[in-house]
Design an enzyme around this catalytic site. Structure first.
Site, mmCIF file in Angstrom:
data_model
loop_
_atom_site.group_PDB
_atom_site.id
_atom_site.type_symbol
_atom_site.label_atom_id
_atom_site.label_comp_id
_atom_site.label_asym_id
_atom_site.label_seq_id
_atom_site.Cartn_x
_atom_site.Cartn_y
_atom_site.Cartn_z
ATOM 1 N N ASP A 39 -18.310 -25.048 16.081
ATOM 2 C CA ASP A 39 -17.032 -24.617 16.654
ATOM 3 C C ASP A 39 -15.994 -24.511 15.553
ATOM 4 O O ASP A 39 -16.073 -25.233 14.546
ATOM 5 C CB ASP A 39 -16.567 -25.629 17.717
ATOM 6 N N ASP A 62 -16.871 -20.136 12.289
ATOM 7 C CA ASP A 62 -16.198 -18.943 12.801
ATOM 8 C C ASP A 62 -17.309 -17.943 13.069
ATOM 9 O O ASP A 62 -17.921 -17.410 12.143
ATOM 10 C CB ASP A 62 -15.213 -18.413 11.753
ATOM 11 N N TYR A 158 -12.832 -7.511 28.098
ATOM 12 C CA TYR A 158 -13.746 -8.647 28.214
ATOM 13 C C TYR A 158 -15.032 -8.211 28.920
ATOM 14 O O TYR A 158 -16.146 -8.513 28.466
ATOM 15 C CB TYR A 158 -13.072 -9.766 28.993
ATOM 16 N N LYS A 162 -18.866 -8.200 27.355
ATOM 17 C CA LYS A 162 -19.953 -8.955 27.969
ATOM 18 C C LYS A 162 -21.086 -8.034 28.431
ATOM 19 O O LYS A 162 -22.257 -8.435 28.435
ATOM 20 C CB LYS A 162 -19.429 -9.803 29.126
ATOM 21 N N THR A 195 -12.708 -24.014 33.989
ATOM 22 C CA THR A 195 -12.426 -24.570 32.666
ATOM 23 C C THR A 195 -11.050 -24.077 32.241
ATOM 24 O O THR A 195 -10.367 -23.369 32.987
ATOM 25 C CB THR A 195 -13.481 -24.092 31.656
#
Length: 264
Positions: A39, A62, A158, A162, A195
């Site tokens: 991460d 990254d 987005y 995806k 989340t």
């Protein structure tokens, strides 16, 4: 040993410091795998790795940086003594109406969601294929989204990225098979999970006027979901464990919806 027992497997999870990625790292570890949490938030990732117990680790990554991937995979192989599972989970969602798209935020989503996944596949293949640093084949699980299968307003870019992850997954599985790499490649389509990213999306689509409130936006998602609820981190994490396991040994080149039926 059951089919879902991952004892002896070595896994790298991107975006593993929080949210879905953290849940996936914990589920893989609970199934017996040794896990490296990768991460940009390295300190937070290190805390997650430490909480998993002895034998796990963390690296700063990254996912848009090719050299960073090369280093992270080398560190993982050195730390764990191999690499069997790569979970390309790191992603970003920036809500916008199409008429208001900012080229910079478009590029950021393309870089993180699509380029980052492509580089993850590249370096997973290089490590896992015969003659690679790990060299014993393995599994890659990419994290797409139910947004790849539905037309939900406010997330056009987005959704496009995806959808790209889905195509990358299928072509990568075919290349691996044709070239004898011994690496299965699949993806999951998570539904909306509350989340930080999921909650942010609900707030954002309300803020740009698509829904009267975040609660209305969440209600719209639930109404579209036959299972009648939002997803949970464990729902997505368990799907990753399944795809990484021998129970999925003949599952290859597919997208697994984990969305309660929303994208059917």
């Amino acid at each position: 040993m059951t089919a879902l027992d991952l004892t002896g497997r070595k896994a790298l999870v991107t975006g593993g410091a929080q949210g879905l990625g953290e849940g996936m790292a914990r589920a893989l570890a609970a199934a017996g795998a040794k896990v490296v949490v990768a991460d940009l938030q390295h300190e937070l990732g290190a805390e997650v790795a430490s909480s998993l117990g002895e034998g796990h680790g963390s690296v700063r990554l990254d996912t848009t940086d090719d050299a960073g991937w090369e280093s992270a995979v080398a560190e993982t192989v050195d730390l764990l003594g191999g690499l069997d599972v790569v979970v390309n989970n790191a992603g970003v969602e920036i809500t916008s109406l199409i008429v208001d798209l900012d080229p910079d935020t478009v590029r950021k989503q393309l870089d993180v969601n699509l380029l980052g996944t492509a580089l993850g596949l590249k370096h997973a293949f290089r490590a896992m294929r015969p003659g690679g640093a790990a060299g014993a084949g393995g599994v890659v699980v990419n994290v797409a989204s139910v947004a790849a299968t539905i037309a939900f307003p406010g997330i056009s870019v987005y959704s496009a990225t995806k959808s790209g992850v889905d195509r990358l997954t299928r072509v990568a599985a075919m290349e691996s098979g044709k070239l004898g790499y011994g690496v299965r490649v699949n993806c999951i389509y998570p539904g909306l999970v509350p989340t930080a990213m999921g909650a942010g999306l609900a707030n954002d689509v309300a803020e740009i006027g698509l829904f009267g409130s975040p609660e209305e936006a969440v209600g719209a998602v639930i109404e579209l979901t036959p299972s009648g609820r939002l997803g949970e981190v464990a729902d997505m994490a368990d799907a990753v464990v399944f795809l990484a396991s021998d129970a999925a040994r003949f599952v290859n080149g597919v997208g697994l919806p984990v969305d309660g039926g929303m994208g059917m």
